[in-house]
Design an enzyme around this catalytic site. Sequence first.
Site, PDB file in Angstrom:
ATOM      1  N   THR A   1      13.991  -8.168   2.543  1.00 33.03           N
ATOM      2  CA  THR A   1      13.546  -6.839   2.116  1.00 33.03           C
ATOM      3  C   THR A   1      14.204  -6.400   0.806  1.00 33.03           C
ATOM      4  O   THR A   1      13.734  -5.448   0.182  1.00 33.03           O
ATOM      5  CB  THR A   1      13.890  -5.795   3.195  1.00 33.03           C
TER       6      THR A   1
ATOM      7  N   HIS B   1       0.844  -1.194   0.000  1.00 28.48           N
ATOM      8  CA  HIS B   1       0.000   0.000   0.000  1.00 28.48           C
ATOM      9  C   HIS B   1       0.874   1.236   0.000  1.00 28.48           C
ATOM     10  O   HIS B   1       1.967   1.243   0.585  1.00 28.48           O
ATOM     11  CB  HIS B   1      -0.939  -0.015   1.217  1.00 28.48           C
TER      12      HIS B   1
END
Length: 104
Positions: free
Chosen positions: A78, A28
């Site tokens: 990540t 998001h």
Amino acid sequence: MHIWGGGGVYVGDDSMIAAHTTITSVTHELRNGGLYRKTRLKKPVVIGKNVWIGSGAIILPGVTVGDNAVVGAGAVVTRNVDSNTVVAGVPSKVIRTISADVIT
Ligand SMILES: CC(C)(COP(=O)(O)OP(=O)(O)OC[C@H]1O[C@@H](n2cnc3c(N)ncnc32)[C@H](O)[C@@H]1OP(=O)(O)O)[C@@H](O)C(=O)NCCC(=O)NCCS
């Protein structure tokens, strides 16, 4: 395991993924004043060939894991993982490389 596949998740031949792993390909907007609930960003995850992902790893959106790489149990990935490397930890870091002679 749980795959959020809406952004595209691709897994190469001969790879294995252990239990409780999570792969996320959707996120998001958190910059530009984005409202999380009203934004949906698709970021594909690409797992190469002959990859081993240990138990409970979390692969974040947009990550590519190179061929023959190993992701340790519990790692939070990540960033992209180079081929022939072993990563572990939170966030994951390279802990060793794999020499070509052990890959048949
Ligand atoms: C990543 C892994 C393959 C590394 O194995 P290895 O190369 O034999 O690693 P070692 O045991 O020699 O550990 C090397 C270092 O990395 C650390 N390490 C190993 N695995 C780790 C992990 N998952 N998370 C964090 N650190 C880890 C060790 O503590 C050690 O640190 P030190 O040098 O400071 O003592 C293995 O630890 C692992 O996580 N396997 C996944 C097992 C699994 O999920 N099986 C499910 C069925 S497939």
